[in-house]
Design an enzyme around this catalytic site. Sequence first.
Site, mmCIF file in Angstrom:
data_model
loop_
_atom_site.group_PDB
_atom_site.id
_atom_site.type_symbol
_atom_site.label_atom_id
_atom_site.label_comp_id
_atom_site.label_asym_id
_atom_site.label_seq_id
_atom_site.Cartn_x
_atom_site.Cartn_y
_atom_site.Cartn_z
ATOM 1 N N PHE A 139 55.090 46.900 58.359
ATOM 2 C CA PHE A 139 54.468 46.220 59.500
ATOM 3 C C PHE A 139 55.432 45.983 60.653
ATOM 4 C CE2 PHE A 139 56.350 42.505 57.521
ATOM 5 C CZ PHE A 139 56.597 41.625 58.563
ATOM 6 N N LYS A 140 56.725 45.976 60.389
ATOM 7 C CA LYS A 140 57.693 45.643 61.434
ATOM 8 C C LYS A 140 57.948 46.794 62.404
ATOM 9 C CE LYS A 140 59.726 42.139 58.496
ATOM 10 N NZ LYS A 140 60.879 41.661 57.706
ATOM 11 N N ASP A 141 57.354 47.960 62.141
ATOM 12 C CA ASP A 141 57.546 49.100 63.028
ATOM 13 C C ASP A 141 57.113 48.806 64.455
ATOM 14 O OD1 ASP A 141 58.689 50.978 61.274
ATOM 15 O OD2 ASP A 141 56.739 51.485 60.429
ATOM 16 N N ALA A 161 59.598 46.371 66.296
ATOM 17 C CA ALA A 161 60.899 46.998 66.494
ATOM 18 C C ALA A 161 60.847 48.041 67.598
ATOM 19 C CB ALA A 161 61.374 47.619 65.190
ATOM 20 N N THR A 173 62.810 44.820 57.730
ATOM 21 C CA THR A 173 63.271 44.664 59.108
ATOM 22 C C THR A 173 64.332 45.707 59.443
ATOM 23 O OG1 THR A 173 62.803 42.300 59.213
ATOM 24 C CG2 THR A 173 64.434 43.126 60.737
#
Length: 441
Positions: A106-108, A111, A140
Amino acid sequence: MKYYSTNGKAPIADLHKAVVKGLAEDRGLYMPEEIKKLPKVFFEDIQSMNFQQIAYNVASAFFGEDVDLDALQDIVYDTLSFDCPVKKVKDNIYSLELFHGPTLAFKDVGARFMARLLQYFIRMEGKEQVNVLVATSGDTGSAVANGFLGVEGIHVYVLYPKGKVSPIQECQFTTLGKNITAIEVDGVFDDCQALVKNAFMDEELNKHMKLTSANSINVARFLPQAFYYFNAYARMKQLSKSSNLVMCVPSGNFGNICAALFGHQMGLPVKRFIAANNANDIFYKYLQTGKYDPKPSIQTLANAMDVGDPSNFARIINLYSQNNRLTSEATHHRITNLISGATYSDDQIRETMRKCYEETGYILDPHGACGYQALTEGLQENEIGVFCETAHPAKFKEKVDEILGIDVDIPERLAAFMKGEKQSVAMSKDFDDFKKYLLTR
């Protein structure tokens, strides 16, 4: 838009400063002075929009005063080259699959968005190289490393706890080279996070090099994650399932649920939220008692949530205390009216994964299992639940295979990382050692 510090002792900043500095001078986290409500017509038509269109509308409300709108649209559309579907798992429980980006986590989104926004400011100013320090407990690091890979004018240092991330996660940020340096810290995630925060506060280091962070402490990293929740609402509305919607978010450092709560402040029609914890139950205990008691993190199956002092707790408190104008009791009451909690041991996570697979055929990763179980136990009559499946199960292949007795397929993009050669710098958890290293760079 202006940004203030949660600690209330730093100068007001504009977006450029908030993104480039990451952390305010008083060690507080930046908060926008205003959270704009989105117009009613946006929610009336949202089901007819795709992910990119939804995200651009939300991004314009967050960043439109500070970024040229054409450039902002380019940033959003470059960031969101994939979709995030909802899938029915069981009865009134749906999965929001957030693992369709480059690193299948999900952090794509946050970022990549931050990388492009930071590059936008660097190009405008023509300034020297910016150095990104990021602590990771798992996803992350891979998301930030891949989001920033090859971005001109930016070098990234990923700090991760030795032996406490999955092999595939480690491959995703230790095999890249170029402008990415992986630092293997002999400690836990909280030690990595402390090294990053101390670096920001060190005058000598900041004179030597321009530093910022891509952890969810940075407004440009966590705010774009709100896109997911508006998209989830749109997809559920397409299914005529958007009434009495409950969003359940597996939570570690609390950037993801914090973004969801900002979305709620913008008018997102979600009835309530559930924060699902693993054995690191600091926030769960706060909900029960009204007292925040951070502790050293405990290593668990759901390693990306192994956080004993979640940074974004400060933002949640600030958001619902109206910038510290309400008492702690009144703030706690407002939070618990909207957010409930759940906490699960490793044994409970294993059992949830097995039971869900046996009953539905759906493969949960350990983090998503916390969200699924919280909905299974906590949904009330007539409520529809959506939980975040935050990473592809193959990122935790060894654990998932052992628990479920299956052989999870490894997507091609993950397999490619595993063929690379590990490149990392061994580091103690002593800040003086980390500082000496950075001063040589």
